[in-house]
Design an enzyme around this catalytic site. Structure first.
Site, PDB file in Angstrom:
ATOM      1  N   CYS A 162     -82.816  15.186  66.187  1.00  0.00           N
ATOM      2  CA  CYS A 162     -82.666  14.279  65.031  1.00  0.00           C
ATOM      3  C   CYS A 162     -84.018  13.857  64.472  1.00  0.00           C
ATOM      4  O   CYS A 162     -84.188  12.700  64.027  1.00  0.00           O
ATOM      5  CB  CYS A 162     -81.834  13.046  65.374  1.00  0.00           C
ATOM      6  N   LYS A 175     -78.355   3.918  75.935  1.00  0.00           N
ATOM      7  CA  LYS A 175     -79.567   4.609  76.388  1.00  0.00           C
ATOM      8  C   LYS A 175     -80.247   3.841  77.515  1.00  0.00           C
ATOM      9  O   LYS A 175     -81.273   4.260  78.033  1.00  0.00           O
ATOM     10  CB  LYS A 175     -80.545   4.789  75.224  1.00  0.00           C
ATOM     11  N   ASP A 198     -88.131   0.137  66.048  1.00  0.00           N
ATOM     12  CA  ASP A 198     -87.033   0.909  66.624  1.00  0.00           C
ATOM     13  C   ASP A 198     -87.360   1.114  68.104  1.00  0.00           C
ATOM     14  O   ASP A 198     -88.173   1.971  68.468  1.00  0.00           O
ATOM     15  CB  ASP A 198     -86.904   2.253  65.891  1.00  0.00           C
ATOM     16  N   HIS A 220     -86.804   9.036  64.118  1.00  0.00           N
ATOM     17  CA  HIS A 220     -85.446   9.580  64.275  1.00  0.00           C
ATOM     18  C   HIS A 220     -84.756   9.472  62.910  1.00  0.00           C
ATOM     19  O   HIS A 220     -85.063   8.557  62.125  1.00  0.00           O
ATOM     20  CB  HIS A 220     -84.728   8.712  65.309  1.00  0.00           C
ATOM     21  N   GLN A 259     -85.900   3.992  72.316  1.00  0.00           N
ATOM     22  CA  GLN A 259     -86.439   4.724  73.468  1.00  0.00           C
ATOM     23  C   GLN A 259     -87.475   3.904  74.230  1.00  0.00           C
ATOM     24  O   GLN A 259     -88.073   4.401  75.181  1.00  0.00           O
ATOM     25  CB  GLN A 259     -87.062   6.051  73.015  1.00  0.00           C
TER      26      GLN A 259
HETATM   27  N1  PLP Z   1     -83.874   5.718  67.268  1.00  0.00           N
HETATM   28  C1  PLP Z   1     -84.316   6.533  68.238  1.00  0.00           C
HETATM   29  C2  PLP Z   1     -85.781   6.602  68.542  1.00  0.00           C
HETATM   30  C3  PLP Z   1     -83.409   7.289  68.980  1.00  0.00           C
HETATM   31  O1  PLP Z   1     -83.849   8.097  69.950  1.00  0.00           O
HETATM   32  C4  PLP Z   1     -82.025   7.195  68.661  1.00  0.00           C
HETATM   33  C5  PLP Z   1     -81.052   8.038  69.371  1.00  0.00           C
HETATM   34  O2  PLP Z   1     -81.387   9.046  69.961  1.00  0.00           O
HETATM   35  C6  PLP Z   1     -81.636   6.320  67.655  1.00  0.00           C
HETATM   36  C7  PLP Z   1     -82.579   5.596  66.973  1.00  0.00           C
HETATM   37  C8  PLP Z   1     -80.192   6.154  67.302  1.00  0.00           C
HETATM   38  O3  PLP Z   1     -79.478   5.628  68.407  1.00  0.00           O
HETATM   39  P1  PLP Z   1     -77.897   5.557  68.369  1.00  0.00           P
HETATM   40  O4  PLP Z   1     -77.401   6.953  68.098  1.00  0.00           O
HETATM   41  O5  PLP Z   1     -77.531   5.075  69.742  1.00  0.00           O
HETATM   42  O6  PLP Z   1     -77.527   4.609  67.294  1.00  0.00           O
END
Ligand code: PLP
Length: 415
Positions: free
Chosen positions: A373, A234, A208, A131, A211
């Site tokens: 993203c 999420k 990370d 992401h 998800q």
């Molecule tokens: N990492 C992953 C894999 C994500 O899917 C997302 C958001 O979709 C993020 C990081 C960033 O999350 P946030 O926008 O809640 O900070």
């Protein structure tokens, strides 16, 4: 060390999933099909109740007041930290920092770790399926410190090329920051295997789990990662709140990222000294209400059982995938890795994902369209984006059937 095989399905446990769905006011009894859970999930009544309870009986600022109400609020906020620590099996709740989200957590480590450990020419290893939140903070740091970003390549089926790891890891690699579950493809990366491999090279690992945390049990000690990040919103919790876990040995020696109240030990105009973990990384008034509501949600999820949630979501997404594959020759699945959960990404051949998304929305189906993203990943596949259906445990097989009907109608309309 050999790469692990994909897990097998076992029979579903007997859980009252209909009753659980009724806990979510926005979708219970509605004909909206909400398949945009990877963007943000719906909220259970326990979260609303926890917020109302806190605001009605214990609201005050934390860590500062001698008065009883502030102490009550502080106790609840710190109890929430303990709940998160239990949820991820951290060795010590001081290893759990509340942030504003996964993005904020990654920025914190990119800045702090960069300041402490990165020299010109050092390398940060990412992957081709990250992401933007796990790319851009490292790029900003790399520009500041003269570091180099490298990425583990993605294979055609949307899994990582694990055979490239040995060539990519070496003495210059100072950190590996890697997604556990891809938000665009649903691919589940073999994180324990990769962490073990990186550690064999002496490379710390940030996972990370934005998800992964909503879909599977987390155990930071078993995985042995050095940092883990995720967002509350999420996983059925509030927006504006995230978690940054850090293993004490590495975390407690990092310099602060943001300055201000709560993170200081003593301030003078000549010099400021800082608190230890976790307060060193919580500058300013934290999201008190969010943390307390999130703890209530984590208890709710733990009562269902993360293992049961994972099982159900794997089954639902497997069902959707296999029906798309069997009955829709016009559909191209993007990401067919052997191990995936929740996310099903696809293209309707010859049509832009946006058109598909709009026509589905007209039929009360909420999916995400676009690059999610993950522009480098879309470039890898040579596509502008995908249609992404992402499922949660409160979704149903009946919704999948209605979704497939809506998709048939969409295909008909676009013909
Ligand atoms: N990492 C992953 C894999 C994500 O899917 C997302 C958001 O979709 C993020 C990081 C960033 O999350 P946030 O926008 O809640 O900070």
């Amino acid at each position: 060390m050999s790469a692990p095989l994909a897990p097998r399905f076992s029979p579903p446990p007997l859980i009252d999933w209909a009753g659980i769905r009724a806990d979510f006011p926005l979708i219970a009894g509605q004909d909206l099909i909400y398949f945009d859970n990877a963007a943000s999930s719906q909220k259970p009544k326990v979260m609303l109740q926890a917020m109302e309870e806190m605001l009605s009986h214990s609201y005050a600022n934390v860590h500062r007041g001698v008065h009883s109400l502030s102490q009550k609020a502080t106790d609840q906020y710190e109890a929430a930290r303990k709940t998160v620590a239990r949820f991820i099996n951290a060795a010590d709740e001081a290893e759990v920092v509340f942030t504003s989200g996964a993005t904020d957590s990654i920025n914190t480590i990119a800045f702090s770790f960069g300041e402490a450990h990165i020299q010109p020419g050092d390398e940060i290893l990412l992957s081709g399926m990250e992401h933007h939140a796990n790319i851009v903070p490292w790029q900003l740091m790399a520009q500041r410190k003269g570091a180099v970003i490298k990425a583990i390549p993605v294979l055609d089926n949307g899994s990582l090329n694990l055979e490239s790891l040995d060539a990519l890891m070496g003495p210059k690699t100072k950190l590996l920051s890697l997604v556990w579950v891809s938000n665009s493809l649903g691919t589940v990366n073999p994180i324990p295997y990769i962490v073990q491999k990186a550690h064999a090279y002496g490379i710390p690992v940030l996972v990370d789990a934005a998800q992964a945390a909503p879909h599977m049990p987390l155990d930071v000690q078993a995985i042995d990662c050095d940092f883990m990040v995720f967002s509350a919103h999420k996983m059925c919790g509030p927006t504006g709140l995230g978690v940054l876990y850090g293993k004490r040995a590495l975390f407690e020696n990092l310099p602060p990222y943001r300055g201000g109240g709560d993170m200081i030990d003593r301030v003078s105009f000549e010099k400021t000294t800082f608190q230890g973990l976790p307060f060193r990384f919580e500058a300013g008034t934290p999201h008190i209400l969010g943390a307390i509501a999130f703890a209530a949600v984590l208890d709710y999820l733990s009562n269902i059982g993360l293992g049961h949630i994972e099982e159900r979501e794997r089954q639902l997404s497997h069902s959707l995938r296999s029906q798309l594959k069997a009955d829709f020759p016009q559909i191209q699945l993007i990401g067919t890795a052997p191990d995936s959960v929740s996310v099903v990404s696809f293209l309707l051949k010859g049509h832009h994902p946006l058109d598909v998304g709009v026509l589905l929305d007209n039929q009360k189906v909420a999916v995400r369209t676009g690059h999610h993203c993950c522009q480098p990943l879309m470039d890898r596949f040579g596509i502008p984006g995908t249609v992404r259906a992402s499922l949660a445990f409160y979704n149903t097989e009946e919704e999948i059937q209605r979704f497939l009907l809506a998709l048939r109608k969409t295909i008909h309309l676009l013909r």
